[in-house]
Design an enzyme around this catalytic site. Sequence first.
Site, PDB file in Angstrom:
ATOM      1  N   GLU A   1      -2.994   9.096  27.437  1.00 24.91           N
ATOM      2  CA  GLU A   1      -2.952   9.651  28.794  1.00 24.91           C
ATOM      3  C   GLU A   1      -4.296   9.514  29.506  1.00 24.91           C
ATOM      4  OE1 GLU A   1      -0.060  10.176  29.872  1.00 24.91           O
ATOM      5  OE2 GLU A   1       0.826  10.036  27.886  1.00 24.91           O
TER       6      GLU A   1
ATOM      7  N   ASN B   1      -0.668  12.591  35.161  1.00 27.65           N
ATOM      8  CA  ASN B   1      -1.066  13.032  36.493  1.00 27.65           C
ATOM      9  C   ASN B   1      -2.595  13.049  36.619  1.00 27.65           C
ATOM     10  OD1 ASN B   1       1.802  14.041  36.716  1.00 27.65           O
ATOM     11  ND2 ASN B   1       0.986  15.521  35.250  1.00 27.65           N
TER      12      ASN B   1
END
Length: 397
Positions: free
Chosen positions: A152, A119
């Site tokens: 990530e 995210n």
Amino acid sequence: MFKITLDVPSQLVALSNMPIIEEKVDGDLKTISYQESPIMSTYLVAIVVGLFDYVEHLTSDGIKVRVYCQVGKVNQGNFALDIAVRTLELYKEYFAVPYFLPKLDMVAIPDFAFGALENYSLVTCRETNLIYDNQHSTAANKQRVVIVVAHELAHQWFGNLVTMEWWTHLWLNEGIATWVSYLAANHLFLEWEVWTQFLNDCTKGHRLDGLAESHPIEVEINHAREIDEIFFDAMSDKKGASVILMLQSYLGAECFQRSLASYIKKFACSNAKTEDLWAALEEGSGEAVNQLMNSRTKQKGYPIVSVKVKDRKLVFEQSQFLASGSLGDGQWIVPITLCRGSYDVHKNFLLQTKSETLDMKELPSDGSKLASSWVKLNVNQTGFYRVKYDEDLSAKL
């Protein structure tokens, strides 16, 4: 663009993609307003609410980086915090584009099915992938934290800043992020020799792709319901990273990096598809990247290259490798790297047909006699293919 306001219990921490601009407490509730986000895909919007403590540090650009953990475990977030700050600095240089948002939060969640999610500026991770205890955690856990954080954070550029046009191109997000996470780990901890360990990941792609029931890396997605079928697939992740490594090795590290940075700048804050990256790499290298990579991403399987000596020439033949022992009918463009008698001199060429012949006199040499020197294909094992030597070449190796 998204502008988020939350009403939450006043004792809880509430996070979203952007920094807080206003917080009002009214008894047992508080209202939190966040800055408006830049343009981004809906799947990257995130909200985390819970009881957390955090550690923080600033990058050289003033980006506030925090790692949130359960209360009482905050000291176990220091290692991931250090890795995140150093990785952001590395990626800023490698992608030639600074981190795009004003903060980065990483949250350790005790029970999280995905393992980790990228995210935008609010990365969520399973606890075991983010926290590290110097006294009790294993060396494998330490390395896992580095790889997960680097993976990530790679997505903050490759996936978030530049977002795939449609889920068909998901493999490229995952393949690049996996490959570059090893690049970062190697930069931060050279003594780990992670590229050697990367070969273990390659074998997972080889093993699955050697089955007759395999599928191409790039799978046409007709509906979002189909995403899970490829999201946790070794084809998208492991084989994807392996063919990216092969392409980088063939084009050269500097050319690949320069072209990747050009691609990110061109498509920042917008969507792109796999062919857009191939076009950027073609422009930067002058090589037929689209043709080369389509043979790898749009058909299943991979080649086994047989090599033998005949009349003082090397004869190469390719066929599809299948674990069953039979040979398939696939054909690929194979970037062949080889050396003879020494690792110091290499020869590279593209095997574009079923068979090809090279005169031994054209091969690099360490000065030893042609008849006695060994020949090694797939130097450093960067190519996603297997090699089968004849008995004479095998004996010399």
